[in-house]
Design a protein around this motif. Structure first.
Motif, PDB file in Angstrom:
ATOM      1  N   TRP A 107      35.254  24.555 -28.036  1.00 38.60           N
ATOM      2  CA  TRP A 107      34.408  23.254 -28.007  1.00 38.60           C
ATOM      3  C   TRP A 107      35.258  22.486 -29.837  1.00 38.60           C
ATOM      4  N   GLY A 108      35.593  23.680 -30.680  1.00 35.28           N
ATOM      5  CA  GLY A 108      36.512  22.901 -31.418  1.00 35.28           C
ATOM      6  C   GLY A 108      36.788  24.013 -31.860  1.00 35.28           C
ATOM      7  N   ALA A 109      37.272  24.201 -33.869  1.00 31.20           N
ATOM      8  CA  ALA A 109      38.230  25.095 -34.377  1.00 31.20           C
ATOM      9  C   ALA A 109      36.901  26.003 -34.597  1.00 31.20           C
ATOM     10  N   THR A 110      37.023  27.151 -34.936  1.00 30.21           N
ATOM     11  CA  THR A 110      35.616  27.521 -35.720  1.00 30.21           C
ATOM     12  C   THR A 110      35.625  28.574 -36.232  1.00 30.21           C
ATOM     13  N   THR A 111      34.974  28.822 -37.259  1.00 32.86           N
ATOM     14  CA  THR A 111      34.445  29.965 -38.226  1.00 32.86           C
ATOM     15  C   THR A 111      33.596  30.932 -38.038  1.00 32.86           C
ATOM     16  N   LEU A 112      33.669  32.161 -38.294  1.00 32.79           N
ATOM     17  CA  LEU A 112      32.406  32.657 -38.021  1.00 32.79           C
ATOM     18  C   LEU A 112      31.464  33.424 -39.615  1.00 32.79           C
ATOM     19  N   PHE A 113      30.905  33.067 -39.712  1.00 35.21           N
ATOM     20  CA  PHE A 113      30.369  32.968 -41.329  1.00 35.21           C
ATOM     21  C   PHE A 113      29.363  34.125 -41.081  1.00 35.21           C
ATOM     22  N   LEU A 114      29.557  35.505 -41.653  1.00 38.46           N
ATOM     23  CA  LEU A 114      28.985  36.943 -41.250  1.00 38.46           C
ATOM     24  C   LEU A 114      27.695  37.206 -42.339  1.00 38.46           C
ATOM     25  N   ASN A 115      27.421  36.595 -43.231  1.00 36.07           N
ATOM     26  CA  ASN A 115      26.125  36.265 -43.750  1.00 36.07           C
ATOM     27  C   ASN A 115      25.848  37.339 -43.803  1.00 36.07           C
ATOM     28  N   GLY A 116      26.546  38.881 -44.088  1.00 33.93           N
ATOM     29  CA  GLY A 116      25.752  39.831 -44.387  1.00 33.93           C
ATOM     30  C   GLY A 116      25.328  40.259 -42.914  1.00 33.93           C
ATOM     31  N   ALA A 117      25.145  39.713 -41.603  1.00 32.72           N
ATOM     32  CA  ALA A 117      24.283  40.057 -40.475  1.00 32.72           C
ATOM     33  C   ALA A 117      24.942  41.431 -39.492  1.00 32.72           C
ATOM     34  N   PHE A 118      26.428  41.474 -39.567  1.00 28.60           N
ATOM     35  CA  PHE A 118      26.921  42.806 -39.210  1.00 28.60           C
ATOM     36  C   PHE A 118      28.214  42.458 -39.617  1.00 28.60           C
ATOM     37  N   GLU A 119      29.394  43.987 -39.513  1.00 29.83           N
ATOM     38  CA  GLU A 119      30.424  44.004 -39.730  1.00 29.83           C
ATOM     39  C   GLU A 119      31.995  44.559 -38.574  1.00 29.83           C
ATOM     40  N   PRO A 120      32.065  43.155 -37.938  1.00 32.12           N
ATOM     41  CA  PRO A 120      33.009  43.246 -36.901  1.00 32.12           C
ATOM     42  C   PRO A 120      33.999  44.360 -37.363  1.00 32.12           C
ATOM     43  N   ASP A 121      34.710  45.317 -36.063  1.00 32.52           N
ATOM     44  CA  ASP A 121      35.618  46.304 -36.144  1.00 32.52           C
ATOM     45  C   ASP A 121      36.396  46.394 -35.958  1.00 32.52           C
ATOM     46  N   ALA A 122      38.096  46.719 -36.123  1.00 35.57           N
ATOM     47  CA  ALA A 122      39.171  46.463 -35.762  1.00 35.57           C
ATOM     48  C   ALA A 122      39.032  45.987 -34.590  1.00 35.57           C
ATOM     49  N   ALA A 123      39.020  46.279 -33.577  1.00 32.85           N
ATOM     50  CA  ALA A 123      39.390  45.233 -32.117  1.00 32.85           C
ATOM     51  C   ALA A 123      38.060  44.081 -32.282  1.00 32.85           C
ATOM     52  N   GLN A 124      37.431  44.374 -32.653  1.00 32.93           N
ATOM     53  CA  GLN A 124      36.906  43.134 -32.647  1.00 32.93           C
ATOM     54  C   GLN A 124      37.265  42.337 -33.232  1.00 32.93           C
ATOM     55  N   LEU A 125      37.754  42.564 -34.589  1.00 33.03           N
ATOM     56  CA  LEU A 125      38.061  41.338 -35.922  1.00 33.03           C
ATOM     57  C   LEU A 125      39.566  40.845 -34.424  1.00 33.03           C
TER      58      LEU A 125
END
Length: 295
Positions: A162-180
């Motif tokens: 739907w559009g260029a996307t930015t994920l604001f983590l905001n301290g909620a979790f930290e993606p691992d290497a595979a997720q990144l």
């Protein structure tokens, strides 16, 4: 005389459940507290034949159509307590007690929004939860995903369509290497600087370091809780998922308690108007059949 079926909730699922029952000439009471989950949105999308209609207009049309069926009644008020079993239920409402042979729970869920300054005021207008309901109208502009937990990863992976996307983590979790790597594959930008809030008239996010990120819209996943006390009082099985609670039902919308059915957002982990209407129609048919065919 007791009603054949009492429906708790008069939004899309509850009204949909009432229709097949009214057409079967069964006595039906819809108890409606008037708190639709999507009441903050100006338009509803994705419902065939009603795409782009105002949520309140969809409900008003449904009520007008149900009014043609003499055996369907509406009670404006809240259901505050319940007692009984498959032999019959008594529901205490703000308008007094009512009795019925079957119950359909369609009371919906309440969204517990992230505590970010300015977010609540923009809910349903600039901040959303469902890409299929609101993503198209952002016209492929920049989109933010405000993380509330690991499930936000899935949200962020969906939204680039739907559009260029930015994920604001905001301290909620930290993606691992595979997720990144998956986020990178989808072209999602990851922003780790905490979010200070929303300070423009629209969806623009301001970060804790003073930067402002212009956005066409923001998506986030609210935690939900079942609206009203009846599900707990009846003792129906409730599933605790990563985004909140929902009542467990089978393919016929039957709960774990005989004579009690559930439909709409209260009975599924993801909600939308067309899915609510479909589950309501099934619950109405199933409740009717349970009055005819006994074990």
């Amino acid at each position: 005389m007791p009603y054949d079926v009492i429906i708790i909730g008069g939004s899309y699922a509850g009204l949909s459940a009432a229709l097949p029952l009214g057409r079967a000439r069964r006595r039906v009471l819809v108890v409606d507290a008037g708190q639709r989950r999507n009441r903050f949105a100006a338009a509803s999308h994705g419902f065939l034949g009603q795409d782009g209609a105002a949520p309140g207009q969809i409900v008003a049309t449904a009520r007008d159509q149900l009014a043609r069926y003499a055996t369907v009644e509406m009670l404006q008020g809240a259901a505050i307590a319940v007692a009984g079993d498959e032999q019959g239920f008594v529901v205490q409402t703000t308008g007094g007690p009512v009795a019925g042979a079957r119950l359909i729970l369609a009371s919906g869920v309440t969204d517990n929004l992230p505590e970010v300054p300015g977010l609540a005021e923009r809910w349903g207008r600039h901040v959303f939860h469902c890409p299929y309901c609101h993503g198209y109208e952002l016209n492929q502009g920049p989109i933010g995903v405000l993380a509330t937990g690991p499930m936000s990863l899935h949200h962020a992976q969906m939204l680039p369509d739907w559009g260029a996307t930015t994920l604001f983590l905001n301290g909620a979790f930290e993606p691992d290497a595979a997720q990144l790597a998956e986020l990178d594959r989808r072209g999602v930008v990851v922003e780790r600087t905490p979010v200070a809030g929303f300070f423009s008239e629209g969806a623009d996010i301001r970060l804790a370091d003073g930067r402002t990120v212009p956005l066409a819209g923001v998506f986030t996943l609210a935690q939900t809780r079942i609206t009203g006390p009846l599900a707990a009082e009846l003792g129906v099985d409730i599933e605790d998922g990563p985004l909140g609670q929902c009542i467990q039902v089978d393919a016929m919308q039957q709960t774990s308690v005989a004579g009690v059915f559930a439909c709409g957002d209260v009975a599924r982990l993801a909600g939308s108007v067309p899915l609510a209407v479909a589950s309501g129609a099934m619950a109405g048919v199933a409740a009717h059949r349970s009055l005819i065919f006994t074990a």
